[in-house]
Design a protein around this motif. Structure first.
Motif, PDB file in Angstrom:
ATOM      1  N   GLN A   1     -41.114  -9.337  35.971  1.00 37.27           N
ATOM      2  CA  GLN A   1     -40.432  -9.887  34.993  1.00 37.27           C
ATOM      3  C   GLN A   1     -39.174 -10.401  35.620  1.00 37.27           C
ATOM      4  N   ALA A   2     -38.819 -11.700  35.759  1.00 37.51           N
ATOM      5  CA  ALA A   2     -37.842 -12.390  36.335  1.00 37.51           C
ATOM      6  C   ALA A   2     -37.007 -12.885  35.397  1.00 37.51           C
ATOM      7  N   GLY A   3     -35.636 -13.011  35.759  1.00 38.76           N
ATOM      8  CA  GLY A   3     -34.719 -13.570  34.734  1.00 38.76           C
ATOM      9  C   GLY A   3     -34.591 -15.456  34.538  1.00 38.76           C
ATOM     10  N   SER A   4     -35.439 -15.920  35.163  1.00 37.31           N
ATOM     11  CA  SER A   4     -35.698 -17.154  35.100  1.00 37.31           C
ATOM     12  C   SER A   4     -37.044 -17.759  35.322  1.00 37.31           C
ATOM     13  N   LYS A   5     -37.318 -18.982  35.081  1.00 40.09           N
ATOM     14  CA  LYS A   5     -38.668 -19.669  35.308  1.00 40.09           C
ATOM     15  C   LYS A   5     -38.722 -19.875  36.665  1.00 40.09           C
ATOM     16  N   GLU A   6     -37.443 -20.541  37.333  1.00 36.74           N
ATOM     17  CA  GLU A   6     -37.098 -20.693  38.725  1.00 36.74           C
ATOM     18  C   GLU A   6     -37.870 -19.544  39.522  1.00 36.74           C
ATOM     19  N   ARG A   7     -37.205 -18.392  39.121  1.00 35.52           N
ATOM     20  CA  ARG A   7     -37.526 -17.239  39.893  1.00 35.52           C
ATOM     21  C   ARG A   7     -38.825 -17.047  40.035  1.00 35.52           C
ATOM     22  N   VAL A   8     -39.782 -17.066  38.749  1.00 33.46           N
ATOM     23  CA  VAL A   8     -40.831 -16.801  38.610  1.00 33.46           C
ATOM     24  C   VAL A   8     -41.697 -17.769  39.498  1.00 33.46           C
ATOM     25  N   GLU A   9     -41.109 -18.983  39.742  1.00 33.64           N
ATOM     26  CA  GLU A   9     -42.003 -20.158  40.451  1.00 33.64           C
ATOM     27  C   GLU A   9     -41.770 -19.646  42.016  1.00 33.64           C
ATOM     28  N   ALA A  10     -40.549 -19.343  42.393  1.00 35.20           N
ATOM     29  CA  ALA A  10     -40.200 -18.962  43.820  1.00 35.20           C
ATOM     30  C   ALA A  10     -41.091 -17.737  44.308  1.00 35.20           C
ATOM     31  N   LEU A  11     -40.996 -16.852  43.313  1.00 35.70           N
ATOM     32  CA  LEU A  11     -41.854 -15.475  43.560  1.00 35.70           C
ATOM     33  C   LEU A  11     -43.334 -15.752  43.627  1.00 35.70           C
ATOM     34  N   ASP A  12     -43.865 -16.751  42.765  1.00 34.40           N
ATOM     35  CA  ASP A  12     -45.165 -17.225  42.838  1.00 34.40           C
ATOM     36  C   ASP A  12     -45.724 -17.712  44.229  1.00 34.40           C
TER      37      ASP A  12
ATOM     38  N   ASP B   1     -33.880 -10.074  39.056  1.00 35.19           N
ATOM     39  CA  ASP B   1     -33.120 -11.380  38.801  1.00 35.19           C
ATOM     40  C   ASP B   1     -32.601 -11.095  37.354  1.00 35.19           C
ATOM     41  N   GLY B   2     -32.021 -10.105  36.747  1.00 34.84           N
ATOM     42  CA  GLY B   2     -31.366 -10.139  35.697  1.00 34.84           C
ATOM     43  C   GLY B   2     -32.315  -9.980  34.402  1.00 34.84           C
TER      44      GLY B   2
END
Length: 149
Positions: free
Chosen positions: A35-46, A92-93
Motif C-alpha cells: 500500500q503506497a501513499g499515492s497513485k504515482e508511487r504505485v505506478e513507479a513501483l509497478d 510512502d506515507g
C-alpha cells in the motif's frame, strides 16, 4: 495478533529495499500487498518490480487488474487485499486502517525525512494501542538490519 515491523531506511532507498523484502516474503509462501501513499508511487513501483534485477522480476498486479487475486504481489493505495495476502507493506506515507487478518504488517519509512519519521512514530503508537507485537529495525551500513526495539 499481527506482528508489525517498522523499517527505518537510512542507507538504501525504498526502491533498493522493497523488492528484496517482497522476494523474502514470497519465499515464505506469503502473498503480499504493498500500500503506497499515492497513485504515482504505485505506478513507479509497478515499473520497478518488472525490472528490479537483470535476472529476475516480481510478478504482481495493481488496482483494476481483473487477475489481481491470482498475483503474489498486489500494489494499491487502498485497504484492499484481493490476493489474500499474509503480509502488508506500507510505504510512502500509507497508513493501515487495520492490520487484522495479516501475519505481518511492515511500515517502511525514509530516515532522512522528518515528516516520515514523525508519521512512523504516530503509526507506532496506534499499532501498539491496537495490541500488535511491534519491532523497530534500522538499516546498518551495507543495508543489513539491526533490531533496535
Amino acid at each position: 495478533m499481527t506482528e508489525v515491523l517498522f523499517y527505518h531506511l537510512t542507507e538504501r532507498t525504498l526502491e533498493q529495499t522493497l523488492p528484496g523484502l517482497l522476494e523474502k516474503s514470497l519465499e515464505r509462501g506469503w502473498r503480499a500487498v504493498v500500500q503506497a501513499g499515492s497513485k504515482e508511487r504505485v505506478e513507479a513501483l509497478d515499473s520497478l518490480l518488472w525490472t528490479w534485477r537483470d535476472d529476475a522480476f516480481l510478478a504482481h498486479s495493481a488496482a483494476d487488474d481483473a487477475y489481481a487475486k491470482y498475483q503474489p504481489v498486489f500494489l494499491t493505495t487502498d485497504d484492499e487485499n484481493p490476493n489474500g495476502a499474509a503480509i502488508r507493506f506500507l510505504v510512502d506515507g500509507a497508513v493501515a486502517h487495520s492490520l487484522e487478518g495479516y501475519e505481518r504488517g511492515v511500515y517502511l519509512f525514509d530516515g532522512h525525512d522528518a515528516a516520515a519519521i514523525e508519521q512512523a512514530r504516530e503509526c507506532w503508537k496506534a499499532e501498539k494501542e491496537n495490541g500488535h507485537d511491534i519491532t523497530y529495525w534500522q538499516q546498518k551500513p551495507g543495508g543489513s538490519w539491526e533490531r533496535k526495539a
